[in-house]
Design a protein around this motif. Sequence first.
Motif, PDB file in Angstrom:
ATOM      1  N   GLU A  17       0.831  -1.204   0.000  1.00  0.00           N
ATOM      2  CA  GLU A  17       0.000   0.000   0.000  1.00  0.00           C
ATOM      3  C   GLU A  17       0.868   1.258   0.000  1.00  0.00           C
ATOM      4  N   VAL A  18       1.898   1.294   0.829  1.00  0.00           N
ATOM      5  CA  VAL A  18       2.786   2.461   0.902  1.00  0.00           C
ATOM      6  C   VAL A  18       3.498   2.663  -0.431  1.00  0.00           C
ATOM      7  N   ALA A  54      -4.093  -4.348  -0.530  1.00  0.00           N
ATOM      8  CA  ALA A  54      -3.608  -2.967  -0.594  1.00  0.00           C
ATOM      9  C   ALA A  54      -4.435  -2.149  -1.585  1.00  0.00           C
ATOM     10  N   LEU A  55      -4.740  -2.743  -2.732  1.00  0.00           N
ATOM     11  CA  LEU A  55      -5.549  -2.046  -3.733  1.00  0.00           C
ATOM     12  C   LEU A  55      -6.945  -1.740  -3.191  1.00  0.00           C
ATOM     13  N   LEU A  56      -7.530  -2.686  -2.477  1.00  0.00           N
ATOM     14  CA  LEU A  56      -8.855  -2.459  -1.903  1.00  0.00           C
ATOM     15  C   LEU A  56      -8.822  -1.357  -0.839  1.00  0.00           C
ATOM     16  N   ARG A  57      -7.748  -1.279  -0.071  1.00  0.00           N
ATOM     17  CA  ARG A  57      -7.598  -0.179   0.901  1.00  0.00           C
ATOM     18  C   ARG A  57      -7.561   1.163   0.171  1.00  0.00           C
ATOM     19  N   LEU A  58      -6.835   1.190  -0.938  1.00  0.00           N
ATOM     20  CA  LEU A  58      -6.737   2.434  -1.705  1.00  0.00           C
ATOM     21  C   LEU A  58      -8.068   2.795  -2.363  1.00  0.00           C
ATOM     22  N   SER A  60     -10.980   2.079  -0.955  1.00  0.00           N
ATOM     23  CA  SER A  60     -11.827   2.582   0.138  1.00  0.00           C
ATOM     24  C   SER A  60     -11.455   4.002   0.544  1.00  0.00           C
ATOM     25  N   SER A  61     -10.212   4.404   0.309  1.00  0.00           N
ATOM     26  CA  SER A  61      -9.816   5.779   0.640  1.00  0.00           C
ATOM     27  C   SER A  61     -10.034   6.741  -0.528  1.00  0.00           C
ATOM     28  N   GLY A  62     -10.481   6.206  -1.676  1.00  0.00           N
ATOM     29  CA  GLY A  62     -10.760   7.060  -2.824  1.00  0.00           C
ATOM     30  C   GLY A  62      -9.575   7.311  -3.732  1.00  0.00           C
ATOM     31  N   ALA A  63      -8.445   6.666  -3.444  1.00  0.00           N
ATOM     32  CA  ALA A  63      -7.248   6.879  -4.262  1.00  0.00           C
ATOM     33  C   ALA A  63      -7.286   6.090  -5.566  1.00  0.00           C
ATOM     34  N   LEU A  64      -8.050   4.991  -5.578  1.00  0.00           N
ATOM     35  CA  LEU A  64      -8.212   4.163  -6.772  1.00  0.00           C
ATOM     36  C   LEU A  64      -9.688   3.848  -6.971  1.00  0.00           C
TER      37      LEU A  64
END
Length: 151
Positions: A17-18, A54-58, A60-64
Amino acid sequence: MLDLERAQRMSLTTQVEVRLKNALIIGSLKPGSRLVTKDLAEQLGTSITPVREALLRLVSSGALVATPAQAFLVPEISEERFREINLIRKNLEGLAVEKALEKMTAEDVIKLRKLWEDFAQAKQSGEVEQTLVANRIFRFELYKLAQMPTL
């Protein structure tokens, strides 16, 4: 993309993710880019599971943005959203500078000056990615000096 020495204590998912966040920040992943879980796992030398998490976290934060075809997209950003983000960032950075100034040593000032010079030199070279990397390094050092972990 990422200094992995510092990341060793992080879970594999967090490390991925980082790395992806950093790639987004410096512009290595351009708006409209399609990210395929399997391809990323191969590039990063890891299994699919931490990459997918990691992609799913991104997402959920709106980055992807997730697509139905098991891929993820780097979203296009509107000018209005860009201006909003920029306004918020500038205000937070002002606060970070105030807090950092309260805590900075002479050595910190020397280090920041060197990082700023590196940024200015990269900018003058016209190398966009190098400029974005140098800018990120300078700003994150300033955030660190502010000693505000949430920032």
